[in-house]
Enzyme design. Sequence first.
Site, short mmCIF file in Angstrom:
data_model
loop_
_atom_site.label_atom_id
_atom_site.label_comp_id
_atom_site.label_asym_id
_atom_site.label_seq_id
_atom_site.Cartn_x
_atom_site.Cartn_y
_atom_site.Cartn_z
N THR A 44 0.95 -1.25 0.06
CA THR A 44 0.08 -0.10 -0.07
C THR A 44 1.03 1.28 0.02
O THR A 44 0.45 2.18 -0.74
CB THR A 44 -1.01 0.15 1.16
OG1 THR A 44 -1.70 -1.25 1.18
CG2 THR A 44 -1.79 1.23 1.39
N HIS A 47 2.10 1.91 -3.44
CA HIS A 47 1.02 2.83 -4.15
C HIS A 47 0.83 4.07 -3.81
O HIS A 47 0.83 5.09 -4.66
CB HIS A 47 -0.34 2.13 -3.78
CG HIS A 47 -0.88 0.69 -4.36
ND1 HIS A 47 -0.55 0.38 -5.74
CD2 HIS A 47 -0.94 -0.33 -3.72
CE1 HIS A 47 -0.92 -0.93 -5.98
NE2 HIS A 47 -0.96 -1.50 -4.50
#
Lengths: 348, 348, 348, 348
Positions: A44, A47
Amino acid sequence: MSSTMQAVVKAKSAPGVEIQEVPQPAFGPGDVLVKVEAASVCGTDLHIYNWDPWAQGRIHPPLIPGHEFCGVVAATGRHVTTVREGDFVSAEMHVACGKCLQCRTGQAHICQYVKIIGVDANGAFAEYVVIPETNIWKLDPSLPREYGPILDPLGNAVHTVLAGEIAAKTVAIIGCGPIGLFAIAVARACGAAAVYALEINEHRRRLCHEMHADFVLNPATDDVSAIIREQTNGVGVDVVLEMSGHPDAMRLGFEILRTGGRVSLLGLPSSPVEIDFARDIIFKGATVQGINGRKMYETWYQMEALLKAGKLDLSPVITHRLPMEKFADGMELLRSGEASKILLYPNK
Amino acid sequence: MSSTMQAVVKAKSAPGVEIQEVPQPAFGPGDVLVKVEAASVCGTDLHIYNWDPWAQGRIHPPLIPGHEFCGVVAATGRHVTTVREGDFVSAEMHVACGKCLQCRTGQAHICQYVKIIGVDANGAFAEYVVIPETNIWKLDPSLPREYGPILDPLGNAVHTVLAGEIAAKTVAIIGCGPIGLFAIAVARACGAAAVYALEINEHRRRLCHEMHADFVLNPATDDVSAIIREQTNGVGVDVVLEMSGHPDAMRLGFEILRTGGRVSLLGLPSSPVEIDFARDIIFKGATVQGINGRKMYETWYQMEALLKAGKLDLSPVITHRLPMEKFADGMELLRSGEASKILLYPNK
Amino acid sequence: MSSTMQAVVKAKSAPGVEIQEVPQPAFGPGDVLVKVEAASVCGTDLHIYNWDPWAQGRIHPPLIPGHEFCGVVAATGRHVTTVREGDFVSAEMHVACGKCLQCRTGQAHICQYVKIIGVDANGAFAEYVVIPETNIWKLDPSLPREYGPILDPLGNAVHTVLAGEIAAKTVAIIGCGPIGLFAIAVARACGAAAVYALEINEHRRRLCHEMHADFVLNPATDDVSAIIREQTNGVGVDVVLEMSGHPDAMRLGFEILRTGGRVSLLGLPSSPVEIDFARDIIFKGATVQGINGRKMYETWYQMEALLKAGKLDLSPVITHRLPMEKFADGMELLRSGEASKILLYPNK
Amino acid sequence: MSSTMQAVVKAKSAPGVEIQEVPQPAFGPGDVLVKVEAASVCGTDLHIYNWDPWAQGRIHPPLIPGHEFCGVVAATGRHVTTVREGDFVSAEMHVACGKCLQCRTGQAHICQYVKIIGVDANGAFAEYVVIPETNIWKLDPSLPREYGPILDPLGNAVHTVLAGEIAAKTVAIIGCGPIGLFAIAVARACGAAAVYALEINEHRRRLCHEMHADFVLNPATDDVSAIIREQTNGVGVDVVLEMSGHPDAMRLGFEILRTGGRVSLLGLPSSPVEIDFARDIIFKGATVQGINGRKMYETWYQMEALLKAGKLDLSPVITHRLPMEKFADGMELLRSGEASKILLYPNK
């Protein structure tokens, strides 16, 4: 001066992050201020760093990311009763609303109104982080100190493995990033009869061996389906844990599943996936589970119990340790495919 | 001449047995004739030998007892398709009727009309035994040969341990005869966080240590309740497996159980037992399970999977090996409390 | 003046209660002040009134009892967000600690540190009662107004009936006080194949008929065991819900249970009970569940859903309606055995 | 002469069937010869009649189709003990091998080697049919005679509805052919809080109303998603039973499912279907079940119990009754969309 701290900051709506000196966070009467000892990096975070479409839709800079960490309680709000200064802690970073149907019926891990610290609020890539007392998890001092920051992804693995029967079952784990690697350890510790680790990346396959998977297969070159058919006398595996999110991997998972088996899906495909439901789910009488987060807090109790009992050796998964200010180097390592779990240490 | 064989025979309605030369058994079109390689002795056999009230009510001499064994297929009836001469086999000796509610809804292990080979029909303390094909279990040649005769009691242990969640749970096993000892191994293999073995017999406690129980306690001298309370931070154990059938042990089991825990009862008390249901079951929100036999045939698949995976070291439990004609010596060893599992070998 | 109110008060450590004018209760930032519309009387209230040994050990006068009620929100603390003035509400009166293992793993109904409003703190036999927001249950305006105060015991019934499979199952309910009567309705609504209501009190048996039990039997005069054996082709009932707490009733329950069945125990025996565990639980492969309270808040969602769907006609169970100041008359009615659920209405 | 009988025969590898005079079937020692009283037509029979690609791959003419029926035992093989001449019976037409992992662990309904009478062997569209004793289901004489032939599809409905919790749950049934219509009745009988019937065919929607669905919606014209969102306070339905096999219906089902809900898939899509697994299954923490056949024989016990209790009124679903020789007319009725369940009666 103690009222500022160093932090990794997503400062603008663009790729990258900055290392900034920012104010120490304020905390309320029900909160716990934790001095971060170590944090770890999740996909994450990559990202967010890359500023991909998901991040553009979800993240509101400026934000301190980071949702995997451990540390020591530095101060507590006046209503806090369950931890005190000096306690070694980690935290569940999904903050559930506590008021929706899911929260009130034992499914807080899929709260409809969840907020994630490190995604929706400032997180742990900093010297200090603020956590509501409800979400603090006090760690037993006997746990290996380095396991503190990786409990969040370990929890994903424990939740997935223990979402159904595992003892005496054959299990295929597809996609062996950190969570898949942890799942190998958890499945073995909980009595899986044979663990098939499926992974196309060579570095990760080496780690699968270090985690003592019974079979380590490369779907790009091995005829996984034939091998599993042979090994299981034509039956297929009892359990598939899908942790890649790749459409081909999902289809392979359904193919190698035995009639009447379980598929637990944790990996997130980035777009809709075409599956032969009639052949692979309906005629098979399969059970398919969507897995999200960690159960609050059953998974945490399970993790603690397994770790205290010395049942899990997770050390091969921690491949790198960096000072937090080298955050960008960590991102490069992740992109290269040569890292698994990277720990970050704030300056002291 | 091959048409007779040596057998242990309960010849009369009185204590003792005789070693006799008897005809080899005939078998029907759906039966399997097995040449016994080894058999093992169960507490039930001691009841039959002693001719206690239970035996007097159930056993009809003459009878060849023996319901734990392994051997090699010597011949098969003409309808038999799943095994052939030379196969290494054991068997489920509970022959279910196949037609009652329980049999037709996946509960054949509690068939209302079950017959037990070795109790209701001639059993395995002989050179040959006849088994219906439905009940034969073909053994993987890779299994340790000595484990063949002890699958029946191992199955009791597997059924009990896996009758509920065990991974990451603390578990107390009360009464560590062979099944309790096996349960230690099974619970550990399936991820139990801590195994407390409770046993008053010193010889058995030594075996508990050899089976690697985390705590070995003597209820006659240790304050079990206080120790478990301390070790579990006042919570109690998640799971109690009661394998002694002793009223005090049962009460202790309910006392050390945590609120919301599971008690699985396998040991058979010889008369009604007084329990504080309000305090120990109702307010605790406990779940109590009666455990009988082994699931047909889920437990057998589980056993085979755990054994093939090398997850169970059962060797400490096999304490004696005798020629079958020394059956009476085996009975004395059992009575002395200095034996656990005794294997008997027929003459070749 | 509005700052006082009428209340039923257990004023001293002795039998009886007093009707007193007391101050209206203060409430904190997380609390809800409810104007009581109706309350109902539970067996627990009779224990408190009679000042029996349980009451002497648990209750600390002065106390306003009462834990079954409904009403209208009169005011809310400043942190309250889920209800507002004028809302029609009831409440779960078990206040769980929120911090113990049980609370954090979906078992708050068996919280180790639970406090009960009306037992451990002032309750609802008054014009006003204070409830923490966490425990308030907002009622759908479409529900019959009279059902508001009886949700607590209805919840016991729903929790018990739905603690295992009930659809297409035969079920015996032993002891048909209000909770047993409610259980008849719930079992029928949820697809029970046949409901056997067992009750020795004639008045209650009449109510069992009004609740449409399929069979109403008197264990004092009917050969319950023979009747059930005959009706179930010798198999026994699939499910026993024990709601009397009487030792003979418990033994009868285990006797009529089929092999492989479920016994859910809600009734509290006042002392230890002797059960033939070998015959009735272990050989039967039975599952026995201790049932306590209502699941927080799954049971409440279930109740609301069943009531909104019009699946439950509970009106026969409400036998009396009294002004709250006639509390002592209600106690006499309960003692007489001629009342089931008694509603109390505060003045105004 | 009694040694021939009239039958519907798939005589050649081409569309259509023939009405032929054929020999009465022979039966073995474990078989039951049943004189067919009524049979009913399934979608599978239409596939066979139409000779579509599935039929071309599976059916080997000549074949008497028909797998839904009831009748009276005309004769029994010499080993048969559980039924006798004159008994009113139906049968489970999936003949499981009894020897595979699935069969031996309570999952015979998904036997890897299943044979279906009426598909893989001669079936019930004839005056007589032969059934192995294991698969015969003796019917209680109190059951409505017309329900005898529709137990097979009713069993699909019961298996699907009861594959998870249904009491107090909201449920959407998508696709209301006979099985969907039956599912409405079963869900209501088992305590579903609200049943949403979704069906595009007008005739079927009328039947949905006759089965007392709470909401009858047409996905082609109603905004199903908005309506369900509104009715469920934005939560979605707890349970989706997918019985159409249509890709759009499947996607709609996942969309209206609440977070943490259950989807049971019975309808068979004819090709792979694209689903947004991340949004609709993984983030939702959904459970998806493939449903096949009926549990052997738990579903049969459940059906019998519900029917004997009078909980199911299935009469609206039986729309047509024809002599068996009018088989082709039945096919036309099915194609027209104006029939639901069609019963066929052989000549007497």
